[in-house]
Write a protein that holds these residues in place. Structure first.
Motif, short mmCIF file in Angstrom:
data_model
loop_
_atom_site.label_atom_id
_atom_site.label_comp_id
_atom_site.label_asym_id
_atom_site.label_seq_id
_atom_site.Cartn_x
_atom_site.Cartn_y
_atom_site.Cartn_z
N GLY A 1 0.80 -1.22 0.00
CA GLY A 1 0.00 0.00 0.00
C GLY A 1 0.83 1.27 0.00
N GLY A 2 2.13 1.12 -0.08
CA GLY A 2 3.01 2.27 0.01
C GLY A 2 3.28 2.94 -1.32
N ALA A 3 4.16 3.92 -1.27
CA ALA A 3 4.51 4.67 -2.48
C ALA A 3 5.93 5.20 -2.33
CB ALA A 3 3.54 5.82 -2.69
N ALA A 4 6.55 5.50 -3.45
CA ALA A 4 7.89 6.08 -3.45
C ALA A 4 7.92 7.26 -4.42
CB ALA A 4 8.92 5.04 -3.86
N LEU A 5 8.50 8.35 -3.96
CA LEU A 5 8.66 9.55 -4.78
C LEU A 5 10.08 9.57 -5.34
CD1 LEU A 5 7.30 12.26 -5.63
CD2 LEU A 5 8.44 13.28 -3.64
N VAL A 6 10.18 9.57 -6.66
CA VAL A 6 11.48 9.48 -7.33
C VAL A 6 11.79 10.80 -8.03
CG1 VAL A 6 12.84 8.18 -9.02
CG2 VAL A 6 11.05 7.02 -7.69
N ARG A 7 12.98 11.31 -7.76
CA ARG A 7 13.41 12.55 -8.42
C ARG A 7 13.74 12.27 -9.89
NH1 ARG A 7 18.18 14.40 -4.39
NH2 ARG A 7 19.24 13.29 -6.05
N PRO A 8 13.86 13.33 -10.69
CA PRO A 8 14.19 13.13 -12.12
C PRO A 8 15.51 12.40 -12.36
CG PRO A 8 13.32 15.31 -11.78
CD PRO A 8 13.50 14.72 -10.41
N ASP A 9 16.44 12.48 -11.38
CA ASP A 9 17.72 11.79 -11.55
C ASP A 9 17.67 10.33 -11.11
OD1 ASP A 9 17.63 12.04 -8.79
OD2 ASP A 9 19.48 13.18 -8.62
N GLY A 10 16.47 9.84 -10.71
CA GLY A 10 16.30 8.45 -10.33
C GLY A 10 16.48 8.17 -8.86
N PHE A 11 16.82 9.18 -8.07
CA PHE A 11 17.01 9.01 -6.63
C PHE A 11 15.64 8.97 -5.93
CE2 PHE A 11 17.66 10.71 -2.35
CZ PHE A 11 18.70 9.92 -1.91
N VAL A 12 15.45 8.02 -5.02
CA VAL A 12 14.21 7.95 -4.25
C VAL A 12 14.30 9.02 -3.16
CG1 VAL A 12 12.74 6.55 -2.75
CG2 VAL A 12 13.86 5.51 -4.74
N ALA A 13 13.49 10.07 -3.30
CA ALA A 13 13.52 11.20 -2.38
C ALA A 13 12.70 10.95 -1.12
CB ALA A 13 13.00 12.46 -3.09
N TRP A 14 11.70 10.08 -1.23
CA TRP A 14 10.81 9.81 -0.09
C TRP A 14 10.05 8.53 -0.36
CZ3 TRP A 14 5.47 9.45 -0.47
CH2 TRP A 14 4.77 9.37 0.74
N ARG A 15 9.67 7.88 0.73
CA ARG A 15 8.81 6.70 0.58
C ARG A 15 7.88 6.60 1.77
NH1 ARG A 15 13.97 4.30 1.25
NH2 ARG A 15 13.96 3.91 -0.96
N SER A 16 6.70 6.08 1.51
CA SER A 16 5.76 5.72 2.55
C SER A 16 5.68 4.22 2.53
CB SER A 16 4.38 6.34 2.29
OG SER A 16 3.46 5.90 3.26
N THR A 17 6.02 3.59 3.63
CA THR A 17 6.05 2.13 3.64
C THR A 17 4.66 1.51 3.58
OG1 THR A 17 6.12 2.11 6.06
CG2 THR A 17 8.24 2.03 4.87
N HIS A 18 3.63 2.31 3.83
CA HIS A 18 2.26 1.79 3.87
C HIS A 18 1.29 2.86 3.37
CE1 HIS A 18 3.20 3.85 7.62
NE2 HIS A 18 1.94 4.22 7.63
N SER A 19 0.03 2.50 3.25
CA SER A 19 -0.98 3.47 2.84
C SER A 19 -1.19 4.47 3.99
CB SER A 19 -2.29 2.78 2.48
OG SER A 19 -2.79 2.07 3.58
N VAL A 20 -1.69 5.64 3.65
CA VAL A 20 -1.95 6.68 4.65
C VAL A 20 -3.40 7.15 4.50
CG1 VAL A 20 0.46 7.44 4.72
CG2 VAL A 20 -1.12 8.52 3.13
N PRO A 21 -3.99 7.70 5.59
CA PRO A 21 -5.39 8.13 5.53
C PRO A 21 -5.65 9.26 4.53
CG PRO A 21 -4.62 8.06 7.80
CD PRO A 21 -3.44 7.81 6.92
N ASP A 22 -4.68 10.18 4.38
CA ASP A 22 -4.87 11.34 3.50
C ASP A 22 -3.63 11.52 2.62
OD1 ASP A 22 -5.42 13.72 2.23
OD2 ASP A 22 -5.98 14.80 4.06
#
Length: 100
Positions: free
Chosen positions: A56-77
């Motif tokens: 249920g998580g997500a990962a935010l990837v910068r244009p250079d391919g670096f993972v800038a942030w991740r949520s290990t699970h789903s979130v309410p909002d």
């Protein structure tokens, strides 16, 4: 997959709907691809572990391919979560400066 926009990789449409809402609200490019409902195909089901998230998580990837942030699970909002993360990482400020 990584060009000049931020990229959100996720398991479900909730994150993609949030990414679309945030992109419109902040007037900044944010592309989302989901591994569900006919989106990206992961035949070996490795994407969660490769990005360090649960299904249920997500990962935010910068244009250079670096993972800038991740949520290990789903979130309410997820909309509010993405806005806070983009603010914290300085992307919202950069997007506003770019559009001025």
């Amino acid at each position: 997959m990584c060009d000049r926009d931020l990229l959100l990789l996720c398991a479900d449409d909730a994150w993609c709907q949030a990414a679309d809402a945030v992109s419109q609200r902040l007037r900044m490019p944010l592309t989302c691809h989901a591994f569900a409902n006919g989106g990206l195909i992961d035949l070996d089901h490795r994407w969660p572990s490769a990005l360090g998230v649960e299904s249920g998580g997500a990962a935010l990837v910068r244009p250079d391919g670096f993972v800038a942030w991740r949520s290990t699970h789903s979130v309410p909002d997820p909309v509010q979560m993405l806005i806070e993360i983009l603010d914290g990482l300085g992307f919202r400020t950069q997007a506003c400066e770019h559009h001025q």
